[in-house]
Design an enzyme around this catalytic site. Structure first.
Site, PDB file in Angstrom:
ATOM      1  N   ASP A 227       0.955   0.018  -8.675  1.00  0.00           N
ATOM      2  CA  ASP A 227      -0.236  -0.358  -9.886  1.00  0.00           C
ATOM      3  C   ASP A 227      -0.125   0.064 -10.563  1.00  0.00           C
ATOM      4  OD1 ASP A 227       0.620  -2.429  -6.999  1.00  0.00           O
ATOM      5  OD2 ASP A 227      -0.899  -2.695  -6.266  1.00  0.00           O
ATOM      6  N   TYR A 567       8.847  -5.411  -5.129  1.00  0.00           N
ATOM      7  CA  TYR A 567       9.699  -4.268  -4.052  1.00  0.00           C
ATOM      8  C   TYR A 567      11.201  -4.165  -4.917  1.00  0.00           C
ATOM      9  CZ  TYR A 567       6.556  -6.886  -0.671  1.00  0.00           C
ATOM     10  OH  TYR A 567       4.830  -7.110   0.344  1.00  0.00           O
TER      11      TYR A 567
HETATM   12  P1  FBP Z   1       0.449   0.949  -2.241  1.00  0.00           P
HETATM   13  O1  FBP Z   1      -1.038   1.033  -3.427  1.00  0.00           O
HETATM   14  O2  FBP Z   1       0.054   1.802  -1.200  1.00  0.00           O
HETATM   15  O3  FBP Z   1       1.376   2.063  -3.916  1.00  0.00           O
HETATM   16  O4  FBP Z   1       1.210  -0.485  -2.586  1.00  0.00           O
HETATM   17  C1  FBP Z   1       1.401  -1.155  -3.871  1.00  0.00           C
HETATM   18  C2  FBP Z   1       1.770  -2.642  -2.981  1.00  0.00           C
HETATM   19  O5  FBP Z   1       3.703  -2.149  -3.870  1.00  0.00           O
HETATM   20  C3  FBP Z   1       1.442  -4.158  -4.382  1.00  0.00           C
HETATM   21  O6  FBP Z   1       1.465  -3.526  -5.862  1.00  0.00           O
HETATM   22  C4  FBP Z   1       1.503  -4.840  -3.038  1.00  0.00           C
HETATM   23  O7  FBP Z   1       0.984  -5.891  -3.109  1.00  0.00           O
HETATM   24  C5  FBP Z   1       1.895  -4.545  -1.636  1.00  0.00           C
HETATM   25  O8  FBP Z   1       2.168  -2.612  -2.025  1.00  0.00           O
HETATM   26  C6  FBP Z   1       2.623  -4.508  -0.856  1.00  0.00           C
HETATM   27  O9  FBP Z   1       2.895  -4.274   0.088  1.00  0.00           O
HETATM   28  P2  FBP Z   1       3.587  -4.241   1.705  1.00  0.00           P
HETATM   29  O10 FBP Z   1       4.885  -3.682   1.132  1.00  0.00           O
HETATM   30  O11 FBP Z   1       3.016  -3.818   2.760  1.00  0.00           O
HETATM   31  O12 FBP Z   1       3.926  -5.775   1.297  1.00  0.00           O
END
Ligand code: FBP
Length: 699
Positions: A227, A567
C-alpha cells in the site's frame, strides 16, 4: 487421433526435453535465484556500528510516552561501516538466535529481508541461528517455527510472496498473548524478534519491544506493505523512509497489466476497462499506476476527500449562508466526474478507455465514511457488550439489517441518542444489497474495514451507468462521427452530405474532425422528425439507409470489463528496487540487532535518490505513534501516510490529467512501462512518485 499406449506416455515423460519443459524450475527462475543485489557501502565492511543522528526530532504523543517509556526516547541511528569491532558490552560477532515473522498481507521482497538477515548473521558468526515463525504472529503464539537454513534461503532469493514461512494477520495485543510470546521467545532463547509488517504490525512491534524490554529480547520492525502507506518523516518533515517495501513491485505489476488493457481497448474500441487497484486506504498505488500508464481516468481518494466546490461556496456566500456540502465529494459527484470524461471521449469517437480507481476510494467519500464509522462502532460495541462476535450472531445480511432496524426503532421510540437512527437506516436501505453486505463485512483482526472485499468499482460504475443513460436520453452522450467516414458513407448511399449534414449535426459545416449528431436526435423517431423539420426528407419519406447507419454509429454502447489488481501484485517477483531495498533492509536488521537495539524500525534513507546515496538507518517506532479510532476505541497506532495532494508527484499527475484523458481527436497517451526487471538500470529503478518528489526537492 491415434490412441497412445500408457507405456508410451511413461516413456515420453522420461524424455529429458519433456522433463525440462514440464519442470517446476525454468531458466528465468534460476537466473532470478542467482541474482545478487548490490550492498549499500556500509555493508561491504566486516563490522557495523550505530551513530545517533542528532538532527531529527518527533512530536511525541503523551500517551506514547506513558505506554512506551523504555523506547520512547530512542534516537534515529545511522549505520556506519568499520573494519574492526566497536568495544561494547556484547561482542558484535557473538552467537545470536533471532526469530523472524511476517505479518499482514504479502509484499514482494520479504524473502530478501530474510536472506539479508541470514547472510549478515552467518557472516558475523556461522553458529548464529535464524528461526522463521510460521503463518504470521500465530507462529509466535503457538511456538510454530522452522529453522531457516541456507538451502531454504537459496530457494527463495529474489522471489515474491511470503511462501517460505507464510504470513497471517493475528495481533499480539492482549496481556495473555504478550505472555505467550515472551514464553516462546524465551524457550527458543531468542536475542531478537524481527517483525516484518505494516503500520499495525510495527505498532505491535513497539508494544512488544516495551513488554520484552526487561527480558533483554530485542524487537525490530521492518516497513512492509504494497500500500506504500508507511513513509516516515520527523516533526520537521525530514524524510527518513520514503516508502515501504513491496510498493514498487506491486505498482509495476499492476501497471504492466493495465497498460496491456490500454492496448486492448484502443484496438477493439468497444470496452471501458475498470481497474480497481489495492491500497486499503491510501491511494499511493493508484497514483503510481496513473504516472506509469497514463490511463484516461485515475481517481485518487485523498483528492476526492479534499475537494472543495468553490462555485457552491461562492453562491452560498452571496446568499449569506454556508454550504457544508461544498466540501468533499459524494458518490454521485464522483460518478458524474467519470461520466464527464466518458462523454468527452465519446465525442471524438473514443467510446472506450481505462479507468483506475483505488480500492479505498469509498473511505474518502463523505456518506460512506459515515456509514463505515457508525457500523464499526456498532459492531465493536456489540462484541464488547455481549462478549461474542456480531458476525456469528447475525450471519446473514437479513439478520444484520434486522438488527440495525431494531436499533433505529429503539432510538425513535425511546427518543434517545443512538449511533444508528431511522435516517441512517433509510439511507442504508437505498444501497444495493451487495454493497450493504460489503459495508457489513467482518473487520480484520486489527478492526480495519476490509475494502478489498467491497466491490467499489461496481458501486461507482452502477451510478455511472445510470447517469450515462440519462445523458444519452438527453442527447448529450453520443459518439462523434468522423467527417471523412460520414462523407464516404453518404456518397456510397447516393446522398449529398451537404444536404443532410446541417440537419443531422450540430457542428456542420465547420472544421471539426468529429461531427456531433444533434441533441434532439435520440431515437429513430426523433431522427425522422429532425430530418423532416430541416427539409432533408418529407414527412412520409423513410430515413435513408446511409443516414440510419450514421445515426446508429453515434449511439453509444457503454460496455465495461471489471478487473481487480491486488493479490497478484503481492505475489509478484520483486523489481530491482525491491530486491535491493529488502536485501539491504535485512542487513540493516542484523546491524540493529548486533548493536543491541530494540523498538527500532530498520529503514533506508534516500530511497528517493540513486542507490549510491542510500543510507541504512534505525528509526524509533514509539515516537511515530498517534491516537486513532480502532474497533470503537482510541488506540495508539503508527500513523498511516496518505497521498499528499500538495506533493510534486501529485501536482504533476494533476497537471497531466487532462492530457491523459485524451479527449481530442488523435492518439491516446498510454505509456507502456513494460514487464518487471530485476537487473539493469532503467527509469524503473525507483517508483516515479519518488523520482518526481526528489527532482522537485533537489531542483
Ligand atoms: P498490509 O497492510 O498488511 O500490507 O496489506 C495490504 C493489503 O494488500 C491491502 O492492499 C488490502 O486491502 C489488504 O491487504 C487485503 O487483505 P486480505 O489479504 O486480508 O484480503
Amino acid at each position: 487421433m491415434s490412441e497412445a499406449h500408457p507405456a508410451d506416455t511413461d516413456r515420453f515423460l522420461e524424455h529429458p526435453e519433456v522433463k525440462k519443459a514440464t519442470s517446476d524450475k525454468n531458466t528465468v527462475l534460476n537466473e532470478r535465484l542467482q541474482f545478487v543485489p548490490p550492498l549499500c557501502e556500509v555493508f561491504t565492511t566486516p563490522y557495523t556500528r550505530l551513530e545517533t543522528e542528532p538532527g531529527y526530532g518527533f512530536k511525541i504523543h503523551p500517551s506514547a510516552r506513558e505506554k512506551l517509556p523504555d523506547i520512547i526516547d530512542n534516537p534515529v541511528q545511522r549505520i556506519v561501516g568499520g573494519t574492526s569491532p566497536e568495544p561494547g558490552a556484547k561482542p558484535y560477532d557473538r552467537q545470536l538466535n533471532v526469530g523472524i515473522v511476517f505479518s499482514g498481507g504479502p509484499a514482494p521482497g520479504g524473502h530478501n529481508v530474510i536472506a539479508g538477515v541470514f547472510d549478515a548473521m552467518s557472516e558475523a558468526n556461522a553458529d548464529s541461528r535464524l528461526f522463521g515463525f510460521l503463518w504470521g504472529p500465530d507462529g509466535v503464539l503457538e511456538n510454530n517455527y522452522t529453522a531457516i537454513t541456507r538451502e531454504k534461503v537459496n530457494e527463495f532469493r529474489n522471489l515474491g510472496g511470503f511462501t517460505m514461512i507464510g504470513t497471517g494477520r493475528t495481533k499480539i495485543d492482549t496481556p495473555a498473548k504478550m505472555a505467550r510470546a515472551r514464553e516462546n521467545c524465551r524457550q527458543l532463547n531468542l536475542d531478537a524478534l524481527v517483525i516484518v509488517g505494516g503500520d499495525d504490525s510495527n505498532t505491535n512491534a513497539a508494544f512488544l519491544a516495551q513488554e520484552l524490554y526487561n527480558d533483554g529480547i530485542q524487537i525490530i520492525g521492518v516497513p512492509k506493505t504494497i500500500d506504500g502507506d508507511i513513509q516516515v518523516r520527523d516533526k520537521n518533515s525530514n524524510l527518513l523512509c520514503a516508502m515501504s517495501f513491496g510498493f514498487h513491485t506491486a505498482a509495476r505489476a499492476f501497471s504492466h497489466n493495465i497498460s496491456n488493457l490500454c492496448a486492448d481497448c484502443s484496438s477493439d474500441v468497444k470496452y471501458w476497462h475498470i481497474c480497481k487497484v489495492m491500497g486499503r486506504v491510501a491511494s499511493h498505488l493508484a497514483l503510481e499506476v496513473g504516472l506509469q500508464v497514463h490511463p484516461n481516468i485515475t481517481l485518487i481518494g485523498e483528492e476526492v476527500a479534499d475537494f472543495v466546490d468553490t462555485e457552491r461556496i461562492r453562491k452560498a456566500e452571496e446568499q449569506g449562508t454556508t454550504d457544508y456540502t461544498a466540501y468533499g465529494m459524494t458518490l454521485r459527484h464522483v460518478s458524474r466526474l467519470i461520466c464527464d470524461g466518458i462523454v468527452r471521449r465519446a465525442a471524438v469517437g473514443k467510446n472506450y478507455g481505462v479507468i483506475v480507481m483505488p480500492e479505498g476510494l469509498l473511505e474518502f467519500i463523505n456518506e460512506i465514511q459515515v456509514f463505515i464509522i457508525k457500523l464499526n462502532t456498532i459492531i465493536a460495541d456489540y462484541n464488547q457488550t455481549h462478549d461474542t462476535d456480531f458476525h456469528s450472531e447475525f450471519p446473514t445480511l437479513d439478520d444484520k439489517l434486522d438488527y440495525l432496524r431494531r436499533m433505529a426503532r429503539m432510538a425513535r421510540e425511546n427518543n434517545t441518542f443512538s449511533v444508528w437512527n431511522t435516517r441512517d437506516d433509510d439511507l442504508f436501505n437505498v444501497l444495493p444489497p451487495f454493497f450493504q453486505e460489503g459495508l457489513l463485512t467482518e473487520r480484520d483482526s486489527h478492526g480495519n474495514f476490509q475494502f478489498s472485499q467491497v466491490e467499489t468499482d461496481k458501486v461507482i460504475m452502477g451510478l455511472v451507468r445510470d447517469y450515462l443513460e440519462i445523458l444519452a436520453e438527453r442527447g448529450v452522450y453520443k459518439v462523434g462521427i468522423e467527417r471523412g467516414w460520414y462523407r464516404r458513407t453518404m456518397e456510397k448511399g447516393g446522398l449529398d452530405p451537404e444536404t443532410y449534414g446541417p440537419a443531422l449535426f450540430r457542428n456542420y459545416p465547420g472544421e471539426d474532425r468529429f461531427l456531433m449528431v444533434r441533441e434532439a436526435v435520440v431515437s429513430m423517431k426523433t431522427l425522422k422528425q429532425t430530418l423532416a423539420k430541416a427539409g432533408a426528407i418529407t414527412d412520409d419519406q423513410e430515413i435513408p439507409g446511409a443516414v440510419e447507419k450514421i445515426y446508429k454509429a453515434s449511439v453509444p454502447k457503454f460496455k465495461t470489463q471489471n478487473h481487480f489488481y491486488g493479490y497478484d501484485g503481492r505475489g509478484n517477483d520483486p523489481t530491482w528496487f525491491d530486491c535491493t531495498y529488502t536485501y539491504n533492509l535485512g542487513r540493516t536488521v542484523f546491524s540493529l540487532v548486533a548493536n543491541g537495539c530494540t523498538g527500532q524500525m530498520a529503514a533506508i534513507k534516500n530511497l528517493e535518490g540513486t542507490f549510491d546515496n542510500w543510507e541504512p538507518l534505525g528509526i524509533p517506532i514509539a515516537p511515530l505513534m498517534h491516537l486513532e479510532e480502532r474497533q470503537g476505541k482510541l488506540s495508539l497506532v503508527l500513523e498511516k501516510s496518505l497521498v499528499d495532494i500538495e506533493s510534486p508527484a501529485f501536482r504533476v499527475f494533476s497537471a497531466m490529467r487532462d492530457k491523459w484523458l485524451a479527449d481530442k481527436p488523435g492518439a491516446d497517451c498510454y505509456r507502456r512501462p513494460g514487464p518487471i526487471r530485476y537487473s539493469g538500470e532503467s527509469e524503473d529503478a525507483r517508483p516515479i512518485t519518488l523520482i518526481l518528489n526528489e527532482l522537485a526537492r533537489s531542483g
